[in-house]
Write an enzyme that holds these catalytic residues in place. Structure first.
Site, PDB file in Angstrom:
ATOM      1  CD  GLU A   1       4.522   6.699   6.385  1.00 19.71           C
ATOM      2  OE1 GLU A   1       3.927   6.033   6.970  1.00 19.71           O
ATOM      3  OE2 GLU A   1       4.218   6.542   5.106  1.00 19.71           O
TER       4      GLU A   1
ATOM      5  CD  GLU B   1       7.942   4.534   2.965  1.00 19.39           C
ATOM      6  OE1 GLU B   1       6.614   4.247   2.785  1.00 19.39           O
ATOM      7  OE2 GLU B   1       8.535   4.621   3.820  1.00 19.39           O
TER       8      GLU B   1
END
Ligand code: FCB
Length: 431
Positions: A159, A337
């Protein structure tokens, strides 16, 4: 049975959030080791799940549940406690971890950077310094050399957009900076670090690597499925200002070799050639849709339950993220995720009853299945998280795990959702 045989079902964690042992065996502090003053209840990551000492027990639980794969991250300050110095004890830990996993028949998926910048690296300029990028690549080289005889699946960065926005723009995550005017420099350096790391993996890995990056990938869920709604959702997800900041600014250079509007002028042709080194998959970390952030009225917020983090639970966002990312970037997708926080406790019967997470799994995996049935290549699903852990600045309060951790005693208890997920995996792979 729509799921391909080699589909990677698993669960995910990261080093800061579970390892502990912050000063052991030659590890240097990371920016998170000195962040307790900004963490809820002054919690810290010095011990957390003590996974560093208990990884065998944790892997035994994964095996018992029948998890075929496990995504974890390597701690840069454990491997490189000073610029250029390699800590053999740090490498030995991850070698042992991988041995334990592969002996249990669990496929390791390795993330090279999940936000734990060494404190020394922040002190010499953090991600705005090109020197730090060079040290990152040197660190990555040693990890690749140590693990790539058994690790096939690699994720360069976790991220980048969250890390840059939260850490350096909003100042909400370590190292708590407000360097808004430098945002494009951070993005530039991190994108180059990613691209160079992909090439390093291709050059050095002993087993043919499958390489991706885990994006904080959120898209707008269209109001309906008519072509106008779809076009609007696509436009907002990648071309609105918010969609650019969230997605295109990072994803377009990586997956299309093209600078988005916001990075125009900052990324030269030669940079883009490095940044867009070919990948095997796009990792998407998906928790919620973009809608409620920006268009609270058209998106009927009240229709969706909320998690402890107040994130709305709308499983459709997983289908739409997979679909819109695949349509735009033409790569297979891996869900790196997906999960939810609650305040789980051990009941008198010794079990942890978390029906919301069981329903969450049903809903989100059902939506992923829709994408698979429609022929979109989806490579895997990593539930966040394997264990309850330190949720960054929210400390130990939000529990994301399939396995409950008592942080006083370190006792692990598989939650109902852990068993439920194990059963779902069996059901989806039967046949
Ligand atoms: C993601 C992070 C992960 C975890 C989840 C809840 O943004 O990558 O470490 O904290 O959120």
């Amino acid at each position: 049975m729509p799921f391909p045989k080699d589909f990677l079902w698993g669960a995910a964690t990261s080093a800061v959030q579970i390892e502990g042992a912050w000063q052991e065996d030659g590890k240097a502090p990371s920016i998170w080791d000195v962040a307790a003053h900004r963490i809820l209840n002054r919690d810290n990551c010095h011990v957390t799940c003590d996974h560093y000492h208990r990884y065998r027990e944790d892997i035994a639980l994964m095996k018992e549940l029948g998890l075929p794969s496990y995504r974890f991250s390597v701690s840069w300050p454990r491997i490189m406690p000073e610029p250029g110095r390699i800590n053999e004890a740090g490498l030995a830990f991850y070698r042992d971890l991988v041995t334990e996993l592969t002996s249990a028949g669990i496929e390791p998926v390795v993330t090279l950077y999940h936000w734990d910048l060494p404190l020394w690296a922040e002190e010499i300029g953090g991600w705005r310094s090109a020197e730090v990028t060079d040290w990152f690549l040197e660190y990555a080289k040693h990890v690749i050399d140590a693990l790539s005889d058994r690790v096939r699946c690699w994720i360069t960065l976790n991220e980048p957009q969250v890390f840059i926005m939260q850490a350096y723009v909003q100042g909400a995550f370590a190292p708590f900076q407000h360097k808004i005017s430098k945002t494009r420099t951070y993005v530039h350096n991190m994108l180059l670090a990613h691209g160079k790391c992909v090439s390093l993996l291709r050059e050095r890995a002993k087993l043919p690597p499958a390489v991706g990056i885990a994006m904080a990938a959120s898209v707008y869920v269209p109001e309906t499925e008519d072509p106008d709604s779809l076009a609007r959702a696509e436009k907002r997800s990648f071309h609105s200002l918010f969609g650019e900041i969230q997605n295109a600014m990072y994803s377009d250079p990586i997956f299309l070799g093209r600078a988005s509007r916001l990075m125009n002028g900052k990324l030269k042709e030669e940079d883009l050639a490095i940044i867009s080194a070919p990948l095997d998959f796009i990792g998407v970390n998906v928790y919620r849709p973009l809608n409620p952030w920006f268009r609270p009225i058209s998106y009927r917020r009240e229709k969706h339950p909320r998690t402890l983090m107040k994130w709305p639970v709308d499983p459709r966002c997983l289908y739409w993220t997979i679909r819109l990312f695949h349509e735009r970037y033409h790569l297979p997708v891996m869900v790196t995720e997906n999960g939810m926080a609650s305040a789980d406790t051990v009941s008198e019967d010794g079990r942890v009853h978390d029906p919301e997470r069981c329903a969450f799994l049903d809903g989100f995996i059902g939506q992923m299945e829709r994408a698979v049935e429609e022929g979109i290549p989806v490579k895997g699903y990593m539930h966040w998280a394997l264990l309850d852990n330190l949720e960054w600045c929210w400390g130990f309060k939000p529990r994301f795990g399939l396995i409950h951790v008592d942080f006083e005693t370190q006792k692990r208890t598989v939650k109902d959702s852990g068993y439920h997920y194990a059963e779902l995996i069996r059901e989806k792979t039967r046949g």
